[in-house]
Design a protein around this motif. Structure first.
Motif, PDB file in Angstrom:
ATOM      1  N   PRO A  34     -25.679 -76.646  32.368  1.00 57.66           N
ATOM      2  CA  PRO A  34     -26.993 -76.308  32.912  1.00 57.66           C
ATOM      3  C   PRO A  34     -27.163 -76.859  34.323  1.00 57.66           C
ATOM      4  O   PRO A  34     -26.654 -77.921  34.655  1.00 57.66           O
ATOM      5  N   GLU A  38     -34.622 -78.426  33.258  1.00 67.35           N
ATOM      6  CA  GLU A  38     -35.473 -77.734  32.290  1.00 67.35           C
ATOM      7  C   GLU A  38     -34.737 -77.420  30.991  1.00 67.35           C
ATOM      8  O   GLU A  38     -35.339 -77.386  29.938  1.00 67.35           O
ATOM      9  N   PHE A  39     -33.438 -77.154  31.075  1.00 77.46           N
ATOM     10  CA  PHE A  39     -32.668 -76.817  29.869  1.00 77.46           C
ATOM     11  C   PHE A  39     -31.254 -77.315  30.018  1.00 77.46           C
ATOM     12  O   PHE A  39     -30.565 -76.919  30.954  1.00 77.46           O
ATOM     13  N   PRO A  40     -30.764 -78.130  29.111  1.00 76.45           N
ATOM     14  CA  PRO A  40     -31.561 -78.876  28.134  1.00 76.45           C
ATOM     15  C   PRO A  40     -32.178 -80.096  28.804  1.00 76.45           C
ATOM     16  O   PRO A  40     -31.733 -80.520  29.865  1.00 76.45           O
ATOM     17  N   HIS A  74     -38.572 -77.411  26.163  1.00 77.99           N
ATOM     18  CA  HIS A  74     -37.290 -77.277  26.859  1.00 77.99           C
ATOM     19  C   HIS A  74     -36.278 -76.405  26.122  1.00 77.99           C
ATOM     20  O   HIS A  74     -35.296 -75.971  26.718  1.00 77.99           O
ATOM     21  N   GLY A  75     -36.456 -76.192  24.838  1.00 81.36           N
ATOM     22  CA  GLY A  75     -35.528 -75.370  24.080  1.00 81.36           C
ATOM     23  C   GLY A  75     -34.357 -76.147  23.517  1.00 81.36           C
ATOM     24  O   GLY A  75     -33.761 -75.743  22.530  1.00 81.36           O
ATOM     25  N   ALA A  76     -33.986 -77.250  24.143  1.00 79.08           N
ATOM     26  CA  ALA A  76     -32.900 -78.111  23.666  1.00 79.08           C
ATOM     27  C   ALA A  76     -33.079 -79.488  24.283  1.00 79.08           C
ATOM     28  O   ALA A  76     -33.558 -79.623  25.412  1.00 79.08           O
ATOM     29  N   THR A 165     -26.838 -72.319  25.183  1.00 75.24           N
ATOM     30  CA  THR A 165     -27.388 -71.142  25.853  1.00 75.24           C
ATOM     31  C   THR A 165     -28.875 -71.073  25.567  1.00 75.24           C
ATOM     32  O   THR A 165     -29.291 -71.121  24.411  1.00 75.24           O
ATOM     33  N   ASP A 166     -29.659 -70.966  26.619  1.00 74.75           N
ATOM     34  CA  ASP A 166     -31.100 -70.825  26.448  1.00 74.75           C
ATOM     35  C   ASP A 166     -31.371 -69.356  26.151  1.00 74.75           C
ATOM     36  O   ASP A 166     -31.547 -68.536  27.056  1.00 74.75           O
ATOM     37  N   THR A 167     -31.375 -69.019  24.877  1.00 80.08           N
ATOM     38  CA  THR A 167     -31.534 -67.609  24.507  1.00 80.08           C
ATOM     39  C   THR A 167     -32.923 -67.081  24.828  1.00 80.08           C
ATOM     40  O   THR A 167     -33.125 -65.865  24.850  1.00 80.08           O
ATOM     41  N   ARG A 168     -33.860 -67.971  25.133  1.00 71.62           N
ATOM     42  CA  ARG A 168     -35.182 -67.491  25.555  1.00 71.62           C
ATOM     43  C   ARG A 168     -35.077 -66.764  26.885  1.00 71.62           C
ATOM     44  O   ARG A 168     -35.920 -65.929  27.218  1.00 71.62           O
TER      45      ARG A 168
END
Length: 171
Positions: A34, A38-40, A74-76, A165-168
């Motif tokens: 990343p 922001e992610f992760p 953050h998603g992760a 992977t930020d699938t969002r």
């Protein structure tokens, strides 16, 4: 944390052996770690965490990863420096967080049980590629959270990377 995002290692994608459609020109040559905080979200335990113990660390992580916390935003969350030295420690940590545990089944890879609620992510050889995916997303009952634990990483260049992977952001 800045060093984590500043010089990310890259994982080869296009031309990678054992990757379905790996020769496609539509694939990027490689993907890196990343490039944004922001992610992760990267959280590094303080040195005193080793003295505090697994359960104290789990209480702090529970607050960080509750249903309204950083995990949702953050998603992760990538945790580094926790006092975990074995699959049994990881099992105790996840149990102390208070998440409902379950074992995924019916996937396409063999796994080995390492502790009560801990299994290998995959027993496939490192040269096999597991493309980014959502675990059990095709089932009515899928995991709301998933946790990975890495005691020892693969040698650089050997394969076996776990790519988050930020699938969002996938459209």
């Amino acid at each position: 944390a800045a060093a984590f995002y500043a010089a990310p290692p890259r994982a080869k994608v296009r031309g990678r052996a054992n990757l379905p459609s790996g020769e496609s020109p539509l694939l990027p040559a490689s993907i890196g770690a990343p490039s944004s905080a922001e992610f992760p979200l990267l959280v590094r335990a303080q040195p005193a965490a080793a003295d505090a113990g697994v359960e104290a660390c789990a209480r702090a992580v529970r607050a960080l990863c509750d249903d309204e916390g950083a995990l949702l935003r953050h998603g992760a969350v990538l945790l580094r420096g926790l006092p975990l030295a074995s699959p049994e420690d990881f099992d105790a940590f996840c149990t102390a967080i208070g998440w409902t545990t379950s074992k995924l089944g019916g996937g396409g890879t063999a796994r080995t049980v390492l502790a009560k609620n801990v299994r290998t992510a995959s027993d496939e050889p490192a040269e096999h590629t597991i493309e980014p995916h959502l675990d059990m997303a095709h089932n009515a009952a899928f995991p709301h959270r998933i946790a990975f634990f890495m005691l020892h990483g693969p040698p650089r260049g050997a394969g076996g990377e776990t790519v988050l992977t930020d699938t969002r952001a996938c459209r």
